[in-house]
Design a protein around this motif. Sequence first.
Motif, mmCIF file in Angstrom:
data_model
loop_
_atom_site.group_PDB
_atom_site.id
_atom_site.type_symbol
_atom_site.label_atom_id
_atom_site.label_comp_id
_atom_site.label_asym_id
_atom_site.label_seq_id
_atom_site.Cartn_x
_atom_site.Cartn_y
_atom_site.Cartn_z
ATOM 1 N N MET A 1 -4.763 -7.255 -101.227
ATOM 2 C CA MET A 1 -3.633 -6.352 -101.425
ATOM 3 C C MET A 1 -3.758 -5.647 -102.773
ATOM 4 O O MET A 1 -4.429 -6.134 -103.688
ATOM 5 N N GLU B 1 1.410 -2.225 -103.567
ATOM 6 C CA GLU B 1 2.112 -3.064 -102.584
ATOM 7 C C GLU B 1 2.871 -4.199 -103.266
ATOM 8 O O GLU B 1 3.949 -4.592 -102.833
ATOM 9 N N GLY C 1 -5.003 -14.249 -96.572
ATOM 10 C CA GLY C 1 -4.718 -12.830 -96.783
ATOM 11 C C GLY C 1 -3.365 -12.407 -96.246
ATOM 12 O O GLY C 1 -2.803 -13.023 -95.340
ATOM 13 N N GLY C 2 -2.827 -11.317 -96.843
ATOM 14 C CA GLY C 2 -1.553 -10.794 -96.402
ATOM 15 C C GLY C 2 -0.372 -11.489 -97.050
ATOM 16 O O GLY C 2 -0.475 -12.629 -97.500
ATOM 17 N N LYS D 1 3.074 -13.431 -97.194
ATOM 18 C CA LYS D 1 3.765 -14.413 -96.363
ATOM 19 C C LYS D 1 5.001 -14.899 -97.106
ATOM 20 O O LYS D 1 4.894 -15.520 -98.160
#
Length: 380
Positions: free
Chosen positions: A1, A67, A355-356, A358
Amino acid sequence: MKIGIPAETLAGETRVAVTPETAKKLVAQGHVVIVQSGAGVSASVTDAAYEAAGARIVDAAEAFGAEIVLKVRAPSDAEAALLKPGAVVVGMLNPFDAAGLQRLAAAGAVGFALEAAPRTTRAQSMDVLSSQANIAGYKAVMIAADQYQRFFPMLMTAAGTVKAARVVILGVGVAGLQAIATAKRLGAVIEASDVRPSVKEQIESLGGKFIEVSYDTPEEKEAAVGVGGYAKPMPASWLARQQVEVAKRVALADIVISTALIPGRAAPTLITEEMVKSMKPGSVIVDIAAGKGADVNGGLTGGNCPLSEADKTVVKHGVTIVGETNLPARVAADASALYARNVLDFLKLVLPKEGGLKIDLEDDIVAACLVTRDGQVTRK
């Protein structure tokens, strides 16, 4: 990110949310780290140091357009306008600042206020209040030593003996304990007061003397236990007895450092004007709670001492009163290093290795720190 680190714009704020040390670790985890040019200068970190760690130097708009945005202090109106809807903002967002949280919610940001983390063993590594209070306690003593026109330690010289300074510490949380340790290293004689009897052993282990006040009712004993690492408001009966004992010590003190804060409430008054009048000319008070006290004198906000003035050093009744409201920013390099590690450890909870983003509301730390989401203030 993509993780953005903008420069802090609040007056007097010299810290930065990410250092080259933590930037390097974020890059190693596969994230793109972008840092606003000059963001670390006040904390003794150059743009070149960030670039060497794998970060990219950008302007403010690009840093806020990431982000995930890592901040020290909550975004201003102008900064919030630069956030993208859905952006994650992590920082000391002040969970008791309703207007600030509403501003963040209106920008569509997901906000995490690190001050709201529970004071549990698991959350210790991301406890920003403790890491920064530790620095505040140290710096308070150093400022006091600078303002005090005598020595701290006892000195025996050919010209005669100089007595050790008498230091009284009011409030023995993280800042108070560090103040005791620092004053002891400088050779002072130290007494300390706190509503919690459990801190007596800690005070004595650091070389200080605990100012004891009896607990005469079950209500007093229950309040003295505290909650979440903080003291609770004490009954008036106990406060009256404490004030008598503290007043005796303050009158004899050369330096008083007050650190008492209650989250979401005005800081308690521990040093009255009468106490200040009783102190010796040339004595020093460093009020870490300056600016967070009850309204006094027609709307002016004091601290643990009603004579304190936020971000000013004043002399009242012959006593120098220091009202610095952001002591950690006076030790920007180390304050930033510790804060950046707190932030990095929190990110591990919301940025898992797979990843990402959460947001696991079953995690007590994540749930406690989440203050805005989907245009709403989630803080109760």
